[in-house]
Design a protein around this motif. Sequence first.
Motif, short mmCIF file in Angstrom:
data_model
loop_
_atom_site.label_atom_id
_atom_site.label_comp_id
_atom_site.label_asym_id
_atom_site.label_seq_id
_atom_site.Cartn_x
_atom_site.Cartn_y
_atom_site.Cartn_z
N VAL A 1 -4.54 1.23 0.30
CA VAL A 1 -3.90 2.16 -0.63
C VAL A 1 -3.32 3.38 0.09
O VAL A 1 -2.16 3.73 -0.08
N GLY B 1 -3.10 2.29 -5.88
CA GLY B 1 -2.97 3.68 -5.47
C GLY B 1 -4.01 4.58 -6.10
O GLY B 1 -4.13 5.74 -5.75
N ALA C 1 -2.21 -3.37 -4.80
CA ALA C 1 -2.91 -2.11 -4.63
C ALA C 1 -2.33 -1.07 -5.57
O ALA C 1 -1.13 -0.87 -5.63
N PRO D 1 0.81 -1.19 0.00
CA PRO D 1 0.00 0.00 0.00
C PRO D 1 0.86 1.25 0.00
O PRO D 1 1.99 1.26 0.46
#
Length: 702
Positions: free
Chosen positions: A511, A105, A103, A75
């Motif tokens: 995230v 973003g 993830a 993340p």
Amino acid sequence: MSGHRRPLPVLSHGRDQMTCLYRCGNACDHPVPNPTDNPYLGDLLSDGLTRRGLVRAGAAGALVLGFGAAAGATPAAAAAPAAPVASAGKAPAAGEAPVAGAASGRAAALGFKPIPPNELDTVIVPNGYDHAVVIRWGDPILPGAPAFDVHRQSAEAQLRQFGFNNDFLAVLPLGHDGRRALLVSNHEYTNEELMFPGFTTLEAMTVEQVRVAMAAHGMSVVELERAGHTGQWRPARGRHAYNRRFTMLETPFRFTGPAAGSALLRTAADPAGTTPIGTLNNCSGGVTPWGTVLSGEENFNQYFVGGDQAPAELKPSLARYGITTTARYPGGSRRWERAQERFDLAKHPNEAHRFGWIVEVDPYEPGSRPRKHTAMGRFKHEGANVIVAKSGHVVAYMGDDERFDYLYKFVSKKRYRPGDRRHNLTLLESGTLYVAKVTGDSPAAEIDGTGKLPSDGAFDGTGRWIKLVSGDRSYVPGMSAVDALTYARLAGDAVGATKLDRPEDVQPSPVTGKIYAALTNNSNRAVGTNPGVDEANPRRANRHGQILEITEDGGDHTGESFTWSLPIVCGDPADSSTYFGGYDKSAVSPISCPDNVAFDRTGNLWIATDGNALGSNDGLFATAIEGPERGHLKQFLTVPPGAETCGPFITGDERSVFVAVQHPGEITGATVENPASTWPDGDFAKPAVVVTWRPDGGVIGT
């Protein structure tokens, strides 16, 4: 079953009386368990439709798993490894996948057309989606389990069958090809009217029926297989090696941490104070980076009798946890002491101390003993969700689901080691427990109870984490570490923690690293002598709840200071008291009583509801929480009347969303013979797990 069914009241607002009885023992009819006058926020300020459907998010929120997603991504705001990609053997592979798969973003656009509010007796999802029941109450899961027969149910049968009222769900991958998985489900409580034909009263139940109910509580582990190459899943055919039941009747657990073996946990049956039997009223939970499942013991108080005859020195603490100390049989007593004497506090006063903990189970090791972690504190846990801090320490966020109670976090003493599962299995056994204290940044006069935004345009402020216990050391005056952990509520009282409106599921974003807590509702807010409004709880008689967003200062999850805001204040978007991140409210779905929160791998927030006070069935919703779409909340699914949406779990490939449909037809007057819902099989209501997917193979939500 009788062919004639009398009309039943439609569940059109808030919780039904049957829910209040069985979910929490009519908690709202009793005094608020937190009578302290420690400062709360106000004091601080003064100084598209289809019948093919899906289901609810349970007790701890939905995490995202690998299922072939790229491992090694982290993340943006925290190095947060989490749910594992499992090997074909019993334990996850040495390389453990991050919480959110890969993830990105940046949240993927939520392209589905929202469904409208409704009261239909089915699961509803958007056009372009399909759904199926994965498993339901009574389905056989262990060898020797008989086919379910509601007229011939026994405790021995229920011990081998899927339990009642599935809540939190986790779906952990098994093998590397994405075709097998392990479903782990909580079974929070039972509705005896909806289980036993001819039911009259709790007091009139036979001892065998009590034992059936006890066996229907706890947890289940069920091996699943993918249906072809689709997003549909079903119980694996001919496989039982991983399947398990954890029940109140017979499953031994093990205490860990500072309170293990203490005088407060010792009983006649367990003089060492180390081996509790069973887990009780399990609500939500979480998945750890090393591939275990956490489960929160919540409304355990309602199962005990004899509080009036408990030792005088224990009565204040028993009362603080909602256990009646003025009558032997509190209203709604389940009378379990008839099956097992340990539920009579007049004879076994410490038995209540053995519940209210975070439980950790290892679904990859069928013979492993589940544990209760005393270092994480004892209260009415909704669940626990884990993130790995930049320092490598594991941080778990937890809510105490009660009116005017607290938000907690736990920071492990040891650091997470990627690939070292043996070490990581010890991380929750020692560490530091904190409780939250928050304050607003607006003048008190601007928080008038109507939900009107203050002049700075946001409900927000600052906060700090107050240390309660670290290792064997207590930071609470007059309390030992064992006392402060066993009576974490009293410890929070002593240090002036902030009274919140039923803090339930708490989930870190994979995230951004920000923390999101569901504050479900509190109709007692600013009513009578109860605490007044404040910036985190800005409405009187709060029936609809809100979402609390916490940003740890410097992105340090082990730190002791943070900022906070309310990105969503729930209710009808046409109501001026609601707020949806500043988004155009004419395009927003109505939402009431957020219970569980979850994330997809790109950072969209998914919210499940429990107790919709707007006249519609409960459901599952999604919204972006960053960027121009922040606050554009859209309803994805609804569940049948009387049900709540639990345990949303989104797989790492984002092709499947699992939900638990808990207590369908939970409406006063309903029985097996005269159901208020006939979902899912057309005869009488049964709790069940549902999976939803796109037949075109596309990503859920987009």
